[in-house]
Write an enzyme that holds these catalytic residues in place. Structure first.
Site, PDB file in Angstrom:
ATOM      1  N   GLY A  33       0.824  -1.208   0.000  1.00 34.65           N
ATOM      2  CA  GLY A  33       0.000   0.000   0.000  1.00 34.65           C
ATOM      3  C   GLY A  33       0.849   1.244   0.000  1.00 34.65           C
ATOM      4  O   GLY A  33       2.044   1.201  -0.286  1.00 34.65           O
ATOM      5  N   ASN A  34       0.225   2.376   0.282  1.00 36.73           N
ATOM      6  CA  ASN A  34       0.958   3.647   0.348  1.00 36.73           C
ATOM      7  C   ASN A  34       0.311   4.561   1.379  1.00 36.73           C
ATOM      8  O   ASN A  34      -0.684   4.203   1.991  1.00 36.73           O
ATOM      9  CB  ASN A  34       1.023   4.290  -1.046  1.00 36.73           C
ATOM     10  CG  ASN A  34      -0.346   4.653  -1.572  1.00 36.73           C
ATOM     11  OD1 ASN A  34      -1.011   5.538  -1.045  1.00 36.73           O
ATOM     12  ND2 ASN A  34      -0.793   3.929  -2.600  1.00 36.73           N
ATOM     13  N   ARG A  35       0.884   5.738   1.567  1.00 36.16           N
ATOM     14  CA  ARG A  35       0.486   6.611   2.672  1.00 36.16           C
ATOM     15  C   ARG A  35      -0.676   7.552   2.372  1.00 36.16           C
ATOM     16  O   ARG A  35      -0.985   8.430   3.164  1.00 36.16           O
ATOM     17  CB  ARG A  35       1.677   7.454   3.119  1.00 36.16           C
ATOM     18  CG  ARG A  35       2.786   6.656   3.758  1.00 36.16           C
ATOM     19  CD  ARG A  35       3.853   7.588   4.301  1.00 36.16           C
ATOM     20  NE  ARG A  35       5.024   6.870   4.742  1.00 36.16           N
ATOM     21  CZ  ARG A  35       5.139   6.291   5.939  1.00 36.16           C
ATOM     22  NH1 ARG A  35       4.138   6.352   6.803  1.00 36.16           N
ATOM     23  NH2 ARG A  35       6.251   5.651   6.253  1.00 36.16           N
ATOM     24  N   SER A  36      -1.326   7.422   1.229  1.00 29.49           N
ATOM     25  CA  SER A  36      -2.429   8.341   0.907  1.00 29.49           C
ATOM     26  C   SER A  36      -3.563   8.236   1.925  1.00 29.49           C
ATOM     27  O   SER A  36      -4.004   7.138   2.258  1.00 29.49           O
ATOM     28  CB  SER A  36      -2.972   8.019  -0.483  1.00 29.49           C
ATOM     29  OG  SER A  36      -4.129   8.779  -0.729  1.00 29.49           O
TER      30      SER A  36
END
Ligand code: CTP
Ligand code: CA
Length: 222
Positions: A33-36
């Site tokens: 995933g990512n930090r959005s």
């Protein structure tokens, strides 16, 4: 800006917004995933609604409440987001890609949970995902298409490059290494980049910024 809040600037428009950070499954319990946070995309969806548009929000997972009066299409992966955006794009007159889409996804997804007991797992083979923004831009017709760019360095040069590479009408670039534009922040300071050049929009609340960006997006139509 409060004046923009309730207006009919976008009456008759169908606004399609992508938001959130995609999740690329490794196995049934793990993902890349990512930090959005999804905050900017959700603010844009609310702003478009308040400005009179009908709104479809294709959203990767976030911790945010679904905006009232907005058609929310939940997705998880980049591939799912691509499919749903492609479907909704038919009816859309404007597209804003605020999602943080994975650039790579595991080449295969394990059907059962991977276990340390199965042996050492030291790498996960990846393949590239398709670029939703570039794909939609290539068939945009008279729609307005806006992309985002989250960078940590060379903001203006990278944004200008991205505008050309994606073929969209504008890029909203922010420097996520600055505290006022950090992931999860309620504020943002951005660079608005079009074929005409780059313009700084000073730090403000993301909801106010959303109204400002959509007003500018609409102006690109005339
Ligand atoms: N985007 C997209 N589909 C992808 C990747 C990105 O629609 N598979 C969109 C994002 O929603 C954003 C814009 O493209 O609006 C720019 O994303 P960004 O990650 O900054 O650009 P990339 O071309 O992926 O370049 P980078 O190598 O800097 O990540
Ligand atoms: Ca990327």
């Amino acid at each position: 800006l409060a004046v923009l809040g309730r207006s009919d600037i976008l009456a008759g428009e169908h606004m399609l917004v992508t938001a959130g950070g995609t999740r690329e499954a490794i196995d049934p319990v793990r993902y890349i995933g990512n930090r959005s946070s999804g905050k900017m995309g959700y603010a844009l969806a609310r702003a478009a609604r308040d400005m009179g548009a009908s709104v479809t929000l294709v959203s990767a997972p976030t911790a945010l409440r679904a905006p009232q009066g907005v058609h929310v299409v939940p997705v998880e992966s980049a591939a799912e987001m691509h499919a749903e955006v492609e479907r909704a794009f038919e009816e859309a007159t404007m597209l804003v890609c605020a999602a943080a889409v994975a650039d790579y996804t595991p080449a295969t997804v394990a059907s059962e949970k991977l276990s340390k007991a199965d042996g050492e797992l030291t790498s996960v083979p990846l393949v590239k995902t398709r670029d939703i923004l570039a794909d939609m831009s290539s068939k945009k017709g008279d729609r307005i298409v806006i992309g985002f760019a989250a960078e940590t360095n060379d903001l203006s040069r990278r944004a200008v490059d991205k505008l050309a590479r994606k073929g969209c009408d504008a890029i909203v670039a922010n420097d996520v290494s600055r505290s006022e534009s950090a992931f999860g922040s309620d504020t943002d300071a951005v660079l608005w980049v079009t074929g005409e050049g780059a313009e700084e929009i000073p730090c403000m609340d993301k909801q106010d910024l959303a109204y400002e960006l959509l007003k500018r997006a609409k102006e690109l139509k005339s």
